[in-house]
Design a protein around this motif. Structure first.
Motif, PDB file in Angstrom:
ATOM      1  N   VAL A  14       2.529   0.792  -1.578  1.00  0.00           N
ATOM      2  CA  VAL A  14       1.858  -0.482  -1.321  1.00  0.00           C
ATOM      3  C   VAL A  14       2.857  -1.609  -1.568  1.00  0.00           C
ATOM      4  O   VAL A  14       3.504  -1.655  -2.613  1.00  0.00           O
ATOM      5  CB  VAL A  14       0.621  -0.648  -2.226  1.00  0.00           C
ATOM      6  CG1 VAL A  14       0.044  -2.049  -2.104  1.00  0.00           C
ATOM      7  CG2 VAL A  14      -0.428   0.401  -1.897  1.00  0.00           C
ATOM      8  N   ASP A  17      -1.075  -6.197  -1.411  1.00  0.00           N
ATOM      9  CA  ASP A  17      -2.490  -5.844  -1.499  1.00  0.00           C
ATOM     10  C   ASP A  17      -3.250  -7.128  -1.815  1.00  0.00           C
ATOM     11  O   ASP A  17      -3.045  -7.724  -2.870  1.00  0.00           O
ATOM     12  CB  ASP A  17      -2.703  -4.799  -2.595  1.00  0.00           C
ATOM     13  CG  ASP A  17      -4.094  -4.207  -2.555  1.00  0.00           C
ATOM     14  OD1 ASP A  17      -4.739  -4.267  -1.496  1.00  0.00           O
ATOM     15  OD2 ASP A  17      -4.540  -3.675  -3.591  1.00  0.00           O
ATOM     16  N   THR A  78     -10.526  -5.760   1.750  1.00  0.00           N
ATOM     17  CA  THR A  78      -9.128  -5.793   1.321  1.00  0.00           C
ATOM     18  C   THR A  78      -8.207  -5.684   2.523  1.00  0.00           C
ATOM     19  O   THR A  78      -8.553  -5.098   3.550  1.00  0.00           O
ATOM     20  CB  THR A  78      -8.796  -4.643   0.351  1.00  0.00           C
ATOM     21  OG1 THR A  78      -8.997  -3.393   1.015  1.00  0.00           O
ATOM     22  CG2 THR A  78      -9.618  -4.707  -0.905  1.00  0.00           C
ATOM     23  N   THR A  80      -4.213  -4.542   3.052  1.00  0.00           N
ATOM     24  CA  THR A  80      -3.095  -3.919   2.366  1.00  0.00           C
ATOM     25  C   THR A  80      -1.975  -3.627   3.355  1.00  0.00           C
ATOM     26  O   THR A  80      -2.212  -3.039   4.407  1.00  0.00           O
ATOM     27  CB  THR A  80      -3.536  -2.597   1.686  1.00  0.00           C
ATOM     28  OG1 THR A  80      -4.631  -2.871   0.829  1.00  0.00           O
ATOM     29  CG2 THR A  80      -2.392  -1.982   0.900  1.00  0.00           C
TER      30      THR A  80
END
Length: 167
Positions: A14, A17, A78, A80
């Motif tokens: 990631v 995020d 979200t 990401t």
């Protein structure tokens, strides 16, 4: 807020995020204050107990629909960016997701107005070469920084793929 590790492929990391800027909760917060003021006013000024209960019941429905629902939607959505793809997830009862490999992104831009600039957010515009056109991620915090970081990732992907083609 981090995305679940089970949604990532082996070796995937990631990089960014985030979720929609908290600005999305401004109108629900204002509406909550107004609805509570109406309820308090009716409680103080009305004598009819039944009418007070009806007003509070209507206000409760309004609070659930116009305040609590947007907060839950905000909390469950979200965005990401990993080192390989863009992952979007939203929804409460019905979860929706969209994954786009970074290699398919042909352009990334941002736009923001005066209010967005004051609050430090904006809309990220992600284009790919397909017929789907542009993905708009509204009210992304620190949108300029996010756009710059995604551009760096895209450059890294293109540099890597360009290096393999010549060998």
């Amino acid at each position: 807020m981090a995305i679940s590790k089970r949604l990532l492929n082996e070796g995937e990391q990631v990089v960014i995020d985030t979720r929609t800027h908290v600005k999305a909760l401004l109108w629900p917060l204002i509406l909550l204050v107004v609805l509570l003021a109406v309820g308090t006013y009716s409680e103080v000024t009305l004598d009819n107990r039944t009418f007070k209960w009806v007003i509070w019941a209507v206000l409760l429905v309004g609070i659930v629909w116009f305040v609590l629902r947007p907060v839950i939607i905000w909390a469950t959505a979200t965005y990401t960016f990993t080192d390989r793809r863009l992952i979007t997830r939203n929804g409460v009862i019905v979860r929706r997701g969209h994954d786009m490999p970074l290699a398919r992104i042909s352009d990334i831009a941002y736009e923001f107005g005066p209010i967005d600039r004051m609050l430090g957010c904006g809309t990220l515009l992600i284009s790919d070469a397909s017929t789907h056109g542009t993905i708009r991620l509204h009210d992304i915090p620190r949108v300029e920084e996010t756009q710059r970081r995604v551009n760096e990732m895209l450059q890294h992907i293109h540099d890597r793929s360009g290096g393999h083609e010549g060998t």
